[in-house]
Design a protein around this motif. Structure first.
Motif, mmCIF file in Angstrom:
data_model
loop_
_atom_site.group_PDB
_atom_site.id
_atom_site.type_symbol
_atom_site.label_atom_id
_atom_site.label_comp_id
_atom_site.label_asym_id
_atom_site.label_seq_id
_atom_site.Cartn_x
_atom_site.Cartn_y
_atom_site.Cartn_z
ATOM 1 N N ARG A 57 -5.101 -15.027 1.557
ATOM 2 C CA ARG A 57 -4.071 -14.321 0.793
ATOM 3 C C ARG A 57 -3.978 -12.861 1.212
ATOM 4 N N GLU A 58 -5.123 -12.207 1.255
ATOM 5 C CA GLU A 58 -5.136 -10.786 1.582
ATOM 6 C C GLU A 58 -4.537 -10.520 2.964
ATOM 7 N N GLN A 59 -4.938 -11.324 3.936
ATOM 8 C CA GLN A 59 -4.443 -11.119 5.295
ATOM 9 C C GLN A 59 -2.960 -11.412 5.413
ATOM 10 N N ALA A 60 -2.546 -12.557 4.873
ATOM 11 C CA ALA A 60 -1.156 -12.965 5.020
ATOM 12 C C ALA A 60 -0.211 -12.059 4.242
ATOM 13 N N LEU A 61 -0.520 -11.800 2.981
ATOM 14 C CA LEU A 61 0.368 -10.965 2.178
ATOM 15 C C LEU A 61 0.439 -9.542 2.710
ATOM 16 N N GLY A 62 -0.684 -9.021 3.193
ATOM 17 C CA GLY A 62 -0.663 -7.693 3.790
ATOM 18 C C GLY A 62 0.218 -7.652 5.023
#
Length: 280
Positions: A57-62
């Motif tokens: 989530r953190e990687q993709a949304l960022g």
């Protein structure tokens, strides 16, 4: 305008979000703020084998947020758990969004069935106009099928109040629209159900679009509405089908609702589905 951009972090979602042309089209029709939304289904748990949701989530949304910020949009992110279409609709209402956007591979078999089911459920229940951005199937690195979202629109109407509401979307879509095909489909059961000659009514709509310098053709067809609309799409290959999600009467709500749902599921390209007014 404010948009909800729903993503399941799949390759299909990433392809839609990463398309500079698609983002440019959204900016052209007046979208300024995009709320990125990821919904983790209630039956999926972080402890399941191979599921590193937090890091993903953190990687993709960022990454998605950076792409949209670079394109000039104000953005924020929402990560929630629950039934995807219900949570997406809830956020759309809470944010007073003007549209919801979702990437979908369309007629997929077993793969990507979560995003497919979410698109179908949103088609039934969406509280704001729903843009289904179609991407390629059967490839690990898909691309969007038709980048220019609103350039050539196929508008299907049964002359209902909700179909008129869908036509009103041209008031902002026109800033990215060059051509339009207006279609009305008559079935034997619909004989005499509309007031006036369908061709004349389509011509009147075409005259409105002409004032916005949109090249327009009209067509009246006979047969099953869903099949005939999809047949026109196959022939003219528009970048978008524009349709209302409900038809002429409450008695036929489920039948006509299934037509728009069928179009969302089976269309080759993008679909812009306009529901009844929230106050209706």
């Amino acid at each position: 305008m404010r948009a909800i951009y729903a993503t399941d972090l799949s390759a299909a979602s990433e392809a839609a979000i990463a398309s500079e042309t698609c983002l440019e089209c959204l900016g052209r029709i007046g979208v300024e703020t995009i709320h990125l939304v990821t919904v983790i289904p209630s039956n999926v748990h972080a402890g399941m084998p191979g599921m590193n949701f937090s890091k993903r989530r953190e990687q993709a949304l960022g990454r998605y947020q950076n792409v949209m910020a670079d394109a000039g949009f104000e953005t924020d992110t929402n990560v929630v758990r629950g039934m995807p279409h219900r949570r997406i609709n809830g956020i759309a209402e809470a944010e007073k969004a003007d549209m919801t956007i979702i990437g979908s591979r369309g007629q997929s078999p077993l793969e990507n069935r979560v995003i497919g089911s979410t698109a179908r459920n949103l088609a039934r229940t969406t509280v704001v106009p729903l843009l289904v951005n179609r991407v390629e199937r059967e490839t690990a690195d898909p691309d969007v099928l038709r980048e220019h979202l609103f350039q050539q629109i196929l508008y299907a109407t049964d002359f209902s109040a909700n179909a008129e509401r869908a036509f009103d979307a041209f008031s902002y879509l026109r800033h990215a629209t060059q051509e339009a095909t207006l279609v009305h489909v008559e079935s034997p059961k619909d004989s005499g159900a509309t007031d006036g000659d369908p061709s004349d009514r389509l011509d009147a709509l075409a005259s409105t679009l002409a004032t916005w310098d949109i090249d327009t053709t009209v067509e009246v067809r006979q047969g099953d509405p869903g099949e005939e609309i999809l047949a026109v799409e196959e022939r003219v290959t528009p970048t978008m089908i524009l349709v209302g999600s409900r038809g002429r009467s409450r008695m036929r709500r489920l039948l006509l609702g299934s037509v728009s749902e069928d179009i969302v599921a089976r269309a080759s390209g993008n679909v812009y589905l306009v529901p009844p007014s929230r106050t209706a």
